[in-house]
Design an enzyme around this catalytic site. Structure first.
Site, PDB file in Angstrom:
ATOM      1  N   THR A 192     -54.731 -20.065  16.147  1.00 49.09           N
ATOM      2  CA  THR A 192     -54.667 -20.630  17.499  1.00 49.09           C
ATOM      3  C   THR A 192     -53.612 -21.733  17.492  1.00 49.09           C
ATOM      4  O   THR A 192     -52.437 -21.460  17.653  1.00 49.09           O
ATOM      5  CB  THR A 192     -56.043 -21.135  17.966  1.00 49.09           C
ATOM      6  OG1 THR A 192     -56.590 -22.018  16.979  1.00 49.09           O
ATOM      7  CG2 THR A 192     -57.008 -19.967  18.191  1.00 49.09           C
ATOM      8  N   LYS A 217     -58.774 -19.862   9.570  1.00 49.93           N
ATOM      9  CA  LYS A 217     -57.986 -20.480  10.622  1.00 49.93           C
ATOM     10  C   LYS A 217     -58.629 -21.817  10.960  1.00 49.93           C
ATOM     11  O   LYS A 217     -59.834 -22.015  10.835  1.00 49.93           O
ATOM     12  CB  LYS A 217     -57.870 -19.583  11.848  1.00 49.93           C
ATOM     13  CG  LYS A 217     -59.143 -19.314  12.625  1.00 49.93           C
ATOM     14  CD  LYS A 217     -59.622 -20.418  13.548  1.00 49.93           C
ATOM     15  CE  LYS A 217     -58.531 -20.896  14.472  1.00 49.93           C
ATOM     16  NZ  LYS A 217     -59.028 -22.087  15.288  1.00 49.93           N
ATOM     17  N   THR A 251     -64.387 -27.043  12.244  1.00 44.00           N
ATOM     18  CA  THR A 251     -64.083 -26.087  13.301  1.00 44.00           C
ATOM     19  C   THR A 251     -63.114 -25.073  12.779  1.00 44.00           C
ATOM     20  O   THR A 251     -61.923 -25.232  12.836  1.00 44.00           O
ATOM     21  CB  THR A 251     -63.482 -26.749  14.526  1.00 44.00           C
ATOM     22  OG1 THR A 251     -63.252 -25.737  15.479  1.00 44.00           O
ATOM     23  CG2 THR A 251     -62.221 -27.438  14.282  1.00 44.00           C
ATOM     24  N   GLU A 301     -53.599 -30.594  13.096  1.00 45.92           N
ATOM     25  CA  GLU A 301     -52.763 -30.738  14.287  1.00 45.92           C
ATOM     26  C   GLU A 301     -51.963 -32.049  14.223  1.00 45.92           C
ATOM     27  O   GLU A 301     -52.527 -33.143  14.245  1.00 45.92           O
ATOM     28  CB  GLU A 301     -53.631 -30.692  15.544  1.00 45.92           C
ATOM     29  CG  GLU A 301     -54.202 -29.309  15.779  1.00 45.92           C
ATOM     30  CD  GLU A 301     -55.260 -29.262  16.861  1.00 45.92           C
ATOM     31  OE1 GLU A 301     -55.539 -28.151  17.335  1.00 45.92           O
ATOM     32  OE2 GLU A 301     -55.821 -30.316  17.217  1.00 45.92           O
ATOM     33  N   ASN A 347     -53.523 -31.771  21.682  1.00 42.95           N
ATOM     34  CA  ASN A 347     -54.844 -31.664  22.285  1.00 42.95           C
ATOM     35  C   ASN A 347     -54.850 -32.018  23.770  1.00 42.95           C
ATOM     36  O   ASN A 347     -55.709 -31.560  24.516  1.00 42.95           O
ATOM     37  CB  ASN A 347     -55.847 -32.521  21.508  1.00 42.95           C
ATOM     38  CG  ASN A 347     -56.247 -31.850  20.210  1.00 42.95           C
ATOM     39  OD1 ASN A 347     -57.056 -30.931  20.202  1.00 42.95           O
ATOM     40  ND2 ASN A 347     -55.645 -32.274  19.106  1.00 42.95           N
ATOM     41  N   THR A 400     -53.461 -26.326  28.978  1.00 43.15           N
ATOM     42  CA  THR A 400     -52.367 -26.147  29.915  1.00 43.15           C
ATOM     43  C   THR A 400     -51.129 -25.572  29.239  1.00 43.15           C
ATOM     44  O   THR A 400     -50.190 -25.214  29.886  1.00 43.15           O
ATOM     45  CB  THR A 400     -51.994 -27.489  30.571  1.00 43.15           C
ATOM     46  OG1 THR A 400     -51.706 -28.445  29.539  1.00 43.15           O
ATOM     47  CG2 THR A 400     -53.146 -28.010  31.407  1.00 43.15           C
TER      48      THR A 400
END
Length: 405
Positions: A153, A180, A191, A278, A400, A405
């Site tokens: 993702t 992942k 997560t 991230e 994040n 969007t």
């Protein structure tokens, strides 16, 4: 003996195949569905998110595992978590499993389901079942790397590995896996989705015990941002295709070798998740020793790992020992500040609760590298734990803030 395979993956063990498909769930022009299949029944063990809000595939899989049967396949989609989707989401999880079983002519209740992506969006079931049918025609032992890419993702790179383990009798087994995860990472579990396969023969109870031991020092010892997801799942499957004698006792030499191999795979995948956090710019190893027991050592280490103030200081390579000591102090572990010794990158900066004279520029240089260490000795006992995390950068906020969007 454990040896990592070059470009090893989830289909590296004997008797395993993988395939991918582009369903158009969320991403354009990329594969977003992976299928992993065993040529024969495989014993299975799994652990799931501790979040009270559980996605439909997690609920389906928990019920599936409670039946205690063998598995033959796992299907994973990216782009949609199928979480907070009500009865339609429950039906979608069932439809995915049935589509796999039908496409491959497998027994009922032999397919496991995983989903990852945006929460609260209806699952495009027709797209996914069509993709499953396509993937079922493309299964190959060579498609494990493609499978690791398809489940990404916000990941920037696929996470996969495989090892061979030479058992005491000379037989060789292989353990492979993929994962992942890049954000919303914190035990128990993180997560993340992870699938580990092996061609060893391992009874379910033994496989479950081995998985939980490996889990504790891998996926349950990482944190990126302190958030636990709705979909976290680790699945381990063993099909016995190697022909090696069954692993029946983890305390025996063969069992210990299998556990070491499983732990190596899980740790490699867990570290890969942290390295791909991230916006991460630093891979951080935090070791707490001298705690009253191992549990309190891990409690203190994980508190340091999830502290936003520590993580932002690490992004700036700021040797702000006060933030680390503060995190230890509120961790809930037994602490006597007068006994704490703290090192940044091997440089002692604190002893007896008081700062030591140290070269700020040198300390900054030690922290201004891709891989750094923080070591804390609480001076109270023999407890020790090591966990892994990353820094918080500007990009973490950007990624994040823009996720939906």
């Amino acid at each position: 003996m454990i040896s990592f395979l070059a470009d090893g993956h989830v289909a590296s063990p004997r008797g395993w195949r993988a395939a991918v498909a582009a369903c158009g769930i969320k991403y354009a022009n990329r594969d977003d569905l992976a299928l992993v299949v065993s040529d024969r029944p495989a014993t299975a063990a799994a652990v799931f998110t501790t979040n009270a809000v559980k996605a439909a595939p997690v609920l389906y899989d928990m019920a599936l595992m409670a039946q205690g049967g063998d598995l033959r396949a796992v299907v994973i989609n990216a782009g949609n978590a199928n979480a907070c989707t009500g009865v339609d989401g429950d039906a979608a999880a069932v439809a995915m499993a049935r589509a796999v079983e039908q496409a491959l002519d497998l027994p009922p209740n032999s397919a496991f389901v995983m989903s990852t992506g945006t929460i609260g969006v209806p699952m495009p079931v027709e797209k996914i079942t069509r993709g499953i049918a396509e993937a079922a025609t493309r299964l190959s032992p060579d498609h494990g790397l493609a499978a690791a890419r398809a489940i990404m993702t916000t990941d920037t790179r696929p996470k996969h590995c495989a090892v061979t383990v030479t058992l005491p009798d000379g037989s060789v087994i292989t353990i492979g896996g993929m994962a992942k995860g890049a954000g919303m990472i914190h035990p128990n579990m993180a997560t993340m989705l992870a699938v580990v396969t092996t061609d060893a023969a391992v009874p379910r109870a033994v496989l479950d015990a081995a998985m939980r031991q490996a889990l504790e020092v891998s996926f349950n010892s990482i944190s990126i941002d302190g958030d636990t997801s709705t979909n976290d799942t680790l699945l381990v499957m063993a099909n016995g295709a190697s022909g090696a004698p069954p692993i029946t006792d983890l305390a025996a030499p063969a069992g210990a070798a299998f556990l070491a191999g499983l732990t190596a795979v899980c740790q490699h995948l867990a570290h890969a998740i942290v390295r791909d956090g991230e916006g991460a710019t630093r891979f951080v190893t935090i070791t707490v020793r001298g705690a009253v027991n191992n549990a309190e050592a891990k409690q203190a280490a994980m508190t340091i790992a999830r502290s936003p103030l520590v993580k932002t200081a690490l992004f700036g390579a700021d040797p702000n020992w006060g933030r680390v000591l503060c995190a230890i102090g509120y961790s809930g572990a037994t602490v006597d500040p007068n006994r704490v010794v703290l090192h940044f990158g091997g440089m002692r900066v604190l002893e007896g609760g008081l700062p030591l004279p140290f070269d700020e520029k040198a300390a900054h240089k030690l922290l201004d590298v891709p891989e750094i260490t923080i070591d804390a000795d609480l001076g109270l006992g023999d407890g020790q734990a090591t966990v892994w995390t990353c820094d918080f950068s500007y990009d973490y906020v950007r990624i994040n803030a823009e996720y939906r969007t």
